[in-house]
Write a protein that holds these residues in place. Structure first.
Motif, PDB file in Angstrom:
ATOM      1  N   VAL A   1      35.698  42.346  34.859  1.00  0.00           N
ATOM      2  CA  VAL A   1      34.739  42.740  33.808  1.00  0.00           C
ATOM      3  C   VAL A   1      34.236  44.169  33.966  1.00  0.00           C
ATOM      4  CG1 VAL A   1      34.012  40.358  33.375  1.00  0.00           C
ATOM      5  CG2 VAL A   1      32.707  41.755  34.999  1.00  0.00           C
ATOM      6  N   ASN A   2      34.731  44.874  34.997  1.00  0.00           N
ATOM      7  CA  ASN A   2      34.288  46.253  35.258  1.00  0.00           C
ATOM      8  C   ASN A   2      35.467  47.210  35.419  1.00  0.00           C
ATOM      9  OD1 ASN A   2      31.290  46.124  35.429  1.00  0.00           O
ATOM     10  ND2 ASN A   2      31.749  44.604  36.996  1.00  0.00           N
ATOM     11  N   ASP A   3      36.455  47.062  34.564  1.00  0.00           N
ATOM     12  CA  ASP A   3      37.605  47.981  34.552  1.00  0.00           C
ATOM     13  C   ASP A   3      38.249  48.160  35.921  1.00  0.00           C
ATOM     14  OD1 ASP A   3      37.300  48.526  31.773  1.00  0.00           O
ATOM     15  OD2 ASP A   3      35.717  49.982  32.238  1.00  0.00           O
ATOM     16  N   GLY A   4      38.332  47.073  36.689  1.00  0.00           N
ATOM     17  CA  GLY A   4      38.981  47.117  37.997  1.00  0.00           C
ATOM     18  C   GLY A   4      38.071  47.517  39.139  1.00  0.00           C
ATOM     19  N   ASN A   5      36.822  47.839  38.843  1.00  0.00           N
ATOM     20  CA  ASN A   5      35.874  48.269  39.873  1.00  0.00           C
ATOM     21  C   ASN A   5      35.018  47.095  40.356  1.00  0.00           C
ATOM     22  OD1 ASN A   5      36.491  51.144  39.705  1.00  0.00           O
ATOM     23  ND2 ASN A   5      35.589  50.988  37.678  1.00  0.00           N
ATOM     24  N   GLU A   6      34.630  47.149  41.603  1.00  0.00           N
ATOM     25  CA  GLU A   6      33.742  46.127  42.158  1.00  0.00           C
ATOM     26  C   GLU A   6      32.290  46.603  42.043  1.00  0.00           C
ATOM     27  OE1 GLU A   6      35.102  45.033  46.083  1.00  0.00           O
ATOM     28  OE2 GLU A   6      36.775  43.902  45.245  1.00  0.00           O
ATOM     29  N   THR A   7      31.858  46.860  40.832  1.00  0.00           N
ATOM     30  CA  THR A   7      30.517  47.361  40.568  1.00  0.00           C
ATOM     31  C   THR A   7      29.509  46.221  40.625  1.00  0.00           C
ATOM     32  OG1 THR A   7      31.478  49.022  39.105  1.00  0.00           O
ATOM     33  CG2 THR A   7      29.098  48.681  38.964  1.00  0.00           C
ATOM     34  N   VAL A   8      28.536  46.383  41.498  1.00  0.00           N
ATOM     35  CA  VAL A   8      27.475  45.380  41.636  1.00  0.00           C
ATOM     36  C   VAL A   8      26.128  46.080  41.590  1.00  0.00           C
ATOM     37  CG1 VAL A   8      28.806  43.651  42.879  1.00  0.00           C
ATOM     38  CG2 VAL A   8      27.726  45.472  44.172  1.00  0.00           C
ATOM     39  N   PRO A   9      25.094  45.386  41.183  1.00  0.00           N
ATOM     40  CA  PRO A   9      25.136  44.001  40.767  1.00  0.00           C
ATOM     41  C   PRO A   9      25.758  43.845  39.377  1.00  0.00           C
ATOM     42  CG  PRO A   9      22.911  44.847  40.478  1.00  0.00           C
ATOM     43  CD  PRO A   9      23.722  45.931  41.149  1.00  0.00           C
ATOM     44  N   THR A  10      26.560  42.809  39.266  1.00  0.00           N
ATOM     45  CA  THR A  10      27.036  42.352  37.973  1.00  0.00           C
ATOM     46  C   THR A  10      26.360  41.009  37.776  1.00  0.00           C
ATOM     47  OG1 THR A  10      29.145  43.529  38.078  1.00  0.00           O
ATOM     48  CG2 THR A  10      29.041  41.597  36.634  1.00  0.00           C
ATOM     49  N   VAL A  11      25.664  40.861  36.670  1.00  0.00           N
ATOM     50  CA  VAL A  11      24.884  39.648  36.417  1.00  0.00           C
ATOM     51  C   VAL A  11      25.401  38.984  35.149  1.00  0.00           C
ATOM     52  CG1 VAL A  11      22.575  38.707  36.033  1.00  0.00           C
ATOM     53  CG2 VAL A  11      22.871  40.717  37.505  1.00  0.00           C
ATOM     54  N   VAL A  12      25.739  37.713  35.270  1.00  0.00           N
ATOM     55  CA  VAL A  12      26.198  36.947  34.114  1.00  0.00           C
ATOM     56  C   VAL A  12      25.025  36.105  33.623  1.00  0.00           C
ATOM     57  CG1 VAL A  12      27.846  35.259  33.251  1.00  0.00           C
ATOM     58  CG2 VAL A  12      28.553  36.923  34.979  1.00  0.00           C
ATOM     59  N   ILE A  13      24.638  36.347  32.385  1.00  0.00           N
ATOM     60  CA  ILE A  13      23.529  35.625  31.762  1.00  0.00           C
ATOM     61  C   ILE A  13      24.085  34.877  30.563  1.00  0.00           C
ATOM     62  CG2 ILE A  13      21.291  35.830  30.608  1.00  0.00           C
ATOM     63  CD1 ILE A  13      20.912  38.485  32.199  1.00  0.00           C
ATOM     64  N   ASP A  14      23.999  33.566  30.609  1.00  0.00           N
ATOM     65  CA  ASP A  14      24.530  32.725  29.526  1.00  0.00           C
ATOM     66  C   ASP A  14      25.973  33.079  29.199  1.00  0.00           C
ATOM     67  OD1 ASP A  14      22.151  31.263  29.252  1.00  0.00           O
ATOM     68  OD2 ASP A  14      21.301  32.776  27.914  1.00  0.00           O
ATOM     69  N   GLY A  15      26.773  33.338  30.238  1.00  0.00           N
ATOM     70  CA  GLY A  15      28.193  33.602  30.056  1.00  0.00           C
ATOM     71  C   GLY A  15      28.561  35.034  29.713  1.00  0.00           C
ATOM     72  N   VAL A  16      27.568  35.911  29.582  1.00  0.00           N
ATOM     73  CA  VAL A  16      27.829  37.309  29.219  1.00  0.00           C
ATOM     74  C   VAL A  16      27.573  38.202  30.437  1.00  0.00           C
ATOM     75  CG1 VAL A  16      27.169  39.208  27.694  1.00  0.00           C
ATOM     76  CG2 VAL A  16      27.129  36.852  26.840  1.00  0.00           C
ATOM     77  N   PRO A  17      28.590  38.975  30.884  1.00  0.00           N
ATOM     78  CA  PRO A  17      28.394  39.852  32.038  1.00  0.00           C
ATOM     79  C   PRO A  17      27.623  41.122  31.680  1.00  0.00           C
ATOM     80  CG  PRO A  17      30.647  40.021  31.246  1.00  0.00           C
ATOM     81  CD  PRO A  17      29.975  38.973  30.403  1.00  0.00           C
ATOM     82  N   HIS A  18      26.751  41.523  32.608  1.00  0.00           N
ATOM     83  CA  HIS A  18      25.967  42.755  32.479  1.00  0.00           C
ATOM     84  C   HIS A  18      26.125  43.522  33.784  1.00  0.00           C
ATOM     85  CE1 HIS A  18      23.855  41.070  28.947  1.00  0.00           C
ATOM     86  NE2 HIS A  18      23.936  39.940  29.628  1.00  0.00           N
ATOM     87  N   THR A  19      26.577  44.755  33.697  1.00  0.00           N
ATOM     88  CA  THR A  19      26.759  45.571  34.888  1.00  0.00           C
ATOM     89  C   THR A  19      25.485  46.351  35.170  1.00  0.00           C
ATOM     90  OG1 THR A  19      29.109  45.759  34.395  1.00  0.00           O
ATOM     91  CG2 THR A  19      28.199  47.339  35.976  1.00  0.00           C
ATOM     92  N   ASN A  20      24.941  46.129  36.360  1.00  0.00           N
ATOM     93  CA  ASN A  20      23.711  46.781  36.804  1.00  0.00           C
ATOM     94  C   ASN A  20      22.616  46.718  35.725  1.00  0.00           C
ATOM     95  OD1 ASN A  20      22.054  48.074  38.630  1.00  0.00           O
ATOM     96  ND2 ASN A  20      22.905  50.098  38.256  1.00  0.00           N
ATOM     97  N   PRO A  21      22.268  45.507  35.298  1.00  0.00           N
ATOM     98  CA  PRO A  21      21.240  45.377  34.259  1.00  0.00           C
ATOM     99  C   PRO A  21      19.858  45.707  34.802  1.00  0.00           C
ATOM    100  CG  PRO A  21      21.732  43.234  35.154  1.00  0.00           C
ATOM    101  CD  PRO A  21      22.705  44.202  35.789  1.00  0.00           C
ATOM    102  N   SER A  22      18.944  45.920  33.893  1.00  0.00           N
ATOM    103  CA  SER A  22      17.571  46.195  34.322  1.00  0.00           C
ATOM    104  C   SER A  22      16.995  44.939  34.979  1.00  0.00           C
ATOM    105  CB  SER A  22      16.694  46.601  33.131  1.00  0.00           C
ATOM    106  OG  SER A  22      16.390  45.474  32.350  1.00  0.00           O
ATOM    107  N   PRO A  23      16.184  45.116  36.018  1.00  0.00           N
ATOM    108  CA  PRO A  23      15.554  43.961  36.651  1.00  0.00           C
ATOM    109  C   PRO A  23      14.723  43.148  35.662  1.00  0.00           C
ATOM    110  CG  PRO A  23      15.408  45.838  38.105  1.00  0.00           C
ATOM    111  CD  PRO A  23      15.947  46.345  36.784  1.00  0.00           C
TER     112      PRO A  23
END
Length: 79
Positions: free
Chosen positions: A48-70
């Motif tokens: 879900v991040n174009d091949g990158n291991e970018t964290v935090p990745t947060v899945v909310i209700d099945g939708v991924p969010h890369t480095n979302p706001s706290p």
């Protein structure tokens, strides 16, 4: 634990630590997956991040969010 929130993280990640501190009173409501210990979690994050291991990745209700706001994650975890 909130079934609708999965947080992909790794040790030493400052953004992950910031998120964890922001949701510290709700930390047990999410499923936390360490991408360094869980190859399936790492593969998902890359998918879900174009091949990158970018964290935090947060899945909310099945939708991924890369480095979302706290705040977004806190809201997803409820009161």
């Amino acid at each position: 634990m909130a079934d609708n929130v999965v947080i992909y993280w790794r040790p030493g990640c400052p953004f992950c630590m910031t998120l964890k501190m922001a949701v510290r009173d709700r930390v047990e409501r999410a499923t936390w997956r360490n991408i360094w210990e869980d190859p399936e979690a790492a593969a998902y994050v890359r998918s879900v991040n174009d091949g990158n291991e970018t964290v935090p990745t947060v899945v909310i209700d099945g939708v991924p969010h890369t480095n979302p706001s706290p705040l977004k994650v806190r809201k997803a975890l409820g009161d």
